[in-house]
Design a protein around this motif. Structure first.
Motif, PDB file in Angstrom:
ATOM      1  N   SER A  25       0.831  -1.195   0.000  1.00 40.67           N
ATOM      2  CA  SER A  25       0.000   0.000   0.000  1.00 40.67           C
ATOM      3  C   SER A  25       0.874   1.256   0.000  1.00 40.67           C
ATOM      4  O   SER A  25       0.627   2.208  -0.753  1.00 40.67           O
ATOM      5  CB  SER A  25      -0.923   0.002   1.219  1.00 40.67           C
ATOM      6  OG  SER A  25      -1.662   1.200   1.287  1.00 40.67           O
ATOM      7  N   HIS A  28       2.428   1.595  -3.353  1.00 42.61           N
ATOM      8  CA  HIS A  28       1.460   2.106  -4.334  1.00 42.61           C
ATOM      9  C   HIS A  28       1.406   3.631  -4.270  1.00 42.61           C
ATOM     10  O   HIS A  28       1.395   4.310  -5.292  1.00 42.61           O
ATOM     11  CB  HIS A  28       0.082   1.499  -4.073  1.00 42.61           C
ATOM     12  CG  HIS A  28      -0.934   1.840  -5.104  1.00 42.61           C
ATOM     13  ND1 HIS A  28      -0.948   1.245  -6.341  1.00 42.61           N
ATOM     14  CD2 HIS A  28      -1.952   2.717  -5.105  1.00 42.61           C
ATOM     15  CE1 HIS A  28      -1.949   1.742  -7.055  1.00 42.61           C
ATOM     16  NE2 HIS A  28      -2.573   2.636  -6.309  1.00 42.61           N
ATOM     17  N   ARG A  29       1.393   4.169  -3.071  1.00 38.85           N
ATOM     18  CA  ARG A  29       1.364   5.628  -2.906  1.00 38.85           C
ATOM     19  C   ARG A  29       2.665   6.263  -3.377  1.00 38.85           C
ATOM     20  O   ARG A  29       2.654   7.305  -4.035  1.00 38.85           O
ATOM     21  CB  ARG A  29       1.085   5.975  -1.455  1.00 38.85           C
ATOM     22  CG  ARG A  29      -0.301   5.561  -1.038  1.00 38.85           C
ATOM     23  CD  ARG A  29      -0.473   5.553   0.444  1.00 38.85           C
ATOM     24  NE  ARG A  29      -1.706   4.818   0.760  1.00 38.85           N
ATOM     25  CZ  ARG A  29      -2.489   5.097   1.766  1.00 38.85           C
ATOM     26  NH1 ARG A  29      -2.194   6.100   2.571  1.00 38.85           N
ATOM     27  NH2 ARG A  29      -3.558   4.388   1.991  1.00 38.85           N
ATOM     28  N   GLY A  32       2.832   6.369  -7.091  1.00 41.95           N
ATOM     29  CA  GLY A  32       1.968   7.435  -7.587  1.00 41.95           C
ATOM     30  C   GLY A  32       2.661   8.783  -7.535  1.00 41.95           C
ATOM     31  O   GLY A  32       2.595   9.572  -8.489  1.00 41.95           O
ATOM     32  N   HIS A  82       2.163   0.501 -10.380  1.00 52.12           N
ATOM     33  CA  HIS A  82       0.959   1.271 -10.075  1.00 52.12           C
ATOM     34  C   HIS A  82      -0.215   0.759 -10.913  1.00 52.12           C
ATOM     35  O   HIS A  82      -1.341   0.656 -10.422  1.00 52.12           O
ATOM     36  CB  HIS A  82       1.227   2.761 -10.335  1.00 52.12           C
ATOM     37  CG  HIS A  82       0.345   3.673  -9.565  1.00 52.12           C
ATOM     38  ND1 HIS A  82       0.525   3.934  -8.227  1.00 52.12           N
ATOM     39  CD2 HIS A  82      -0.735   4.386  -9.944  1.00 52.12           C
ATOM     40  CE1 HIS A  82      -0.404   4.777  -7.820  1.00 52.12           C
ATOM     41  NE2 HIS A  82      -1.193   5.064  -8.841  1.00 52.12           N
ATOM     42  N   PHE A  83       0.043   0.425 -12.161  1.00 52.16           N
ATOM     43  CA  PHE A  83      -0.989  -0.107 -13.047  1.00 52.16           C
ATOM     44  C   PHE A  83      -1.497  -1.462 -12.551  1.00 52.16           C
ATOM     45  O   PHE A  83      -2.712  -1.688 -12.410  1.00 52.16           O
ATOM     46  CB  PHE A  83      -0.439  -0.214 -14.469  1.00 52.16           C
ATOM     47  CG  PHE A  83      -1.425  -0.728 -15.467  1.00 52.16           C
ATOM     48  CD1 PHE A  83      -2.465   0.067 -15.922  1.00 52.16           C
ATOM     49  CD2 PHE A  83      -1.311  -2.014 -15.967  1.00 52.16           C
ATOM     50  CE1 PHE A  83      -3.374  -0.409 -16.852  1.00 52.16           C
ATOM     51  CE2 PHE A  83      -2.222  -2.497 -16.894  1.00 52.16           C
ATOM     52  CZ  PHE A  83      -3.264  -1.687 -17.338  1.00 52.16           C
ATOM     53  N   ASN A  85      -1.135  -2.898  -9.598  1.00 52.28           N
ATOM     54  CA  ASN A  85      -1.757  -2.818  -8.278  1.00 52.28           C
ATOM     55  C   ASN A  85      -3.106  -2.108  -8.359  1.00 52.28           C
ATOM     56  O   ASN A  85      -4.011  -2.392  -7.572  1.00 52.28           O
ATOM     57  CB  ASN A  85      -0.834  -2.115  -7.284  1.00 52.28           C
ATOM     58  CG  ASN A  85      -1.146  -2.489  -5.858  1.00 52.28           C
ATOM     59  OD1 ASN A  85      -1.359  -3.656  -5.544  1.00 52.28           O
ATOM     60  ND2 ASN A  85      -1.175  -1.503  -4.988  1.00 52.28           N
ATOM     61  N   GLY A  86      -3.263  -1.220  -9.312  1.00 50.39           N
ATOM     62  CA  GLY A  86      -4.559  -0.583  -9.539  1.00 50.39           C
ATOM     63  C   GLY A  86      -5.595  -1.597  -9.977  1.00 50.39           C
ATOM     64  O   GLY A  86      -6.757  -1.553  -9.551  1.00 50.39           O
ATOM     65  N   ARG A  88      -5.486  -4.720  -9.155  1.00 52.26           N
ATOM     66  CA  ARG A  88      -5.737  -5.469  -7.913  1.00 52.26           C
ATOM     67  C   ARG A  88      -6.767  -4.734  -7.053  1.00 52.26           C
ATOM     68  O   ARG A  88      -7.680  -5.341  -6.495  1.00 52.26           O
ATOM     69  CB  ARG A  88      -4.397  -5.622  -7.181  1.00 52.26           C
ATOM     70  CG  ARG A  88      -4.433  -6.389  -5.911  1.00 52.26           C
ATOM     71  CD  ARG A  88      -2.986  -6.534  -5.410  1.00 52.26           C
ATOM     72  NE  ARG A  88      -2.921  -7.201  -4.149  1.00 52.26           N
ATOM     73  CZ  ARG A  88      -2.281  -6.742  -3.086  1.00 52.26           C
ATOM     74  NH1 ARG A  88      -1.632  -5.595  -3.143  1.00 52.26           N
ATOM     75  NH2 ARG A  88      -2.260  -7.416  -1.968  1.00 52.26           N
ATOM     76  N   HIS A  89      -6.636  -3.429  -6.962  1.00 49.62           N
ATOM     77  CA  HIS A  89      -7.593  -2.624  -6.194  1.00 49.62           C
ATOM     78  C   HIS A  89      -8.989  -2.682  -6.815  1.00 49.62           C
ATOM     79  O   HIS A  89      -9.987  -2.693  -6.089  1.00 49.62           O
ATOM     80  CB  HIS A  89      -7.117  -1.177  -6.083  1.00 49.62           C
ATOM     81  CG  HIS A  89      -6.133  -0.952  -4.984  1.00 49.62           C
ATOM     82  ND1 HIS A  89      -6.488  -0.462  -3.762  1.00 49.62           N
ATOM     83  CD2 HIS A  89      -4.803  -1.168  -4.936  1.00 49.62           C
ATOM     84  CE1 HIS A  89      -5.413  -0.377  -2.991  1.00 49.62           C
ATOM     85  NE2 HIS A  89      -4.376  -0.800  -3.682  1.00 49.62           N
ATOM     86  N   LEU A  90      -9.062  -2.709  -8.139  1.00 48.00           N
ATOM     87  CA  LEU A  90     -10.367  -2.820  -8.796  1.00 48.00           C
ATOM     88  C   LEU A  90     -11.036  -4.155  -8.447  1.00 48.00           C
ATOM     89  O   LEU A  90     -12.262  -4.213  -8.247  1.00 48.00           O
ATOM     90  CB  LEU A  90     -10.216  -2.690 -10.312  1.00 48.00           C
ATOM     91  CG  LEU A  90      -9.944  -1.288 -10.836  1.00 48.00           C
ATOM     92  CD1 LEU A  90      -9.670  -1.326 -12.339  1.00 48.00           C
ATOM     93  CD2 LEU A  90     -11.093  -0.352 -10.531  1.00 48.00           C
ATOM     94  N   ASP A  93     -12.499  -3.809  -5.128  1.00 51.03           N
ATOM     95  CA  ASP A  93     -13.710  -2.975  -5.154  1.00 51.03           C
ATOM     96  C   ASP A  93     -14.966  -3.779  -5.466  1.00 51.03           C
ATOM     97  O   ASP A  93     -16.064  -3.382  -5.064  1.00 51.03           O
ATOM     98  CB  ASP A  93     -13.561  -1.831  -6.161  1.00 51.03           C
ATOM     99  CG  ASP A  93     -12.573  -0.767  -5.702  1.00 51.03           C
ATOM    100  OD1 ASP A  93     -12.239  -0.749  -4.499  1.00 51.03           O
ATOM    101  OD2 ASP A  93     -12.142   0.036  -6.547  1.00 51.03           O
TER     102      ASP A  93
END
Length: 132
Positions: A25, A28-29, A32, A82-83, A85-86, A88-90, A93
Motif C-alpha cells: 500500500s 502504491h502511494r 503514484g 501502479h498499473f 496494483n490498480g 488489484r484494487h479494482l 472494489d
C-alpha cells in the motif's frame, strides 16, 4: 496540576511488524508520487524539444546518462507496479481477492509482474536500439 502521562504510540514502530499489504500500500502511494514527478520530467523533455536542438541535446544527455537511465528504469517499474496494483484494487472494489491467502498471493504476483514487464520493456528497447 495534571501530571503528564507518557503514553506509547500506537502502533509503535519498534513493536509493529509490517505486513505485505501495508508495505505494498505504501509502495502504491510512493509510485503514484514518483509518476507525478515523472510527468514533470516528461514536460521538461518535451519543452526542451520545443526550444530547439541545443536545449533538446542537454535534456536528452540527462536522460541517456547512467543516472537518467536509472531514473527512467525506476519510472518504468513505478508505472507497471501502479498499473498492476490498480487492477488489484479494482478486484477488491468488487469484493474479489480479500481473503488473506489471496491478498498475499496477489501482492507477490503484482510485484513479480511489474518487475517482469519492466525488464521485458527495457530488453526490447535495447534490442530495438541495437537494430538502428
Amino acid at each position: 496540576l495534571m501530571a503528564t502521562v507518557k503514553r506509547p504510540l500506537s502502533p509503535h514502530l519498534q513493536i509493529y511488524r509490517p505486513q505485505i499489504t501495508s508495505i505494498l500500500s505504501i509502495l502504491h502511494r510512493l509510485t503514484g508520487v514518483a509518476l507525478a514527478g515523472g510527468a514533470f520530467l516528461l514536460a521538461y523533455w518535451l519543452t526542451a524539444a520545443a526550444y530547439g536542438p541545443e536545449a533538446f541535446q542537454r535534456a536528452n544527455a540527462l536522460f541517456v546518462s547512467a543516472f537518467g537511465r536509472l531514473v527512467l528504469f525506476g519510472m518504468t517499474f513505478a508505472f507497471f507496479y501502479h498499473f498492476a496494483n490498480g487492477i488489484r484494487h479494482l478486484a477488491w472494489d468488487v469484493g474479489r481477492g480479500l481473503d488473506l491467502k489471496t491478498l498475499r498471493l496477489s501482492g507477490v504476483l503484482v510485484v513479480l509482474v511489474s518487475l517482469a514487464l519492466t525488464v521485458a520493456l527495457w530488453a526490447a528497447a535495447y534490442a530495438q536500439a541495437g537494430k538502428l
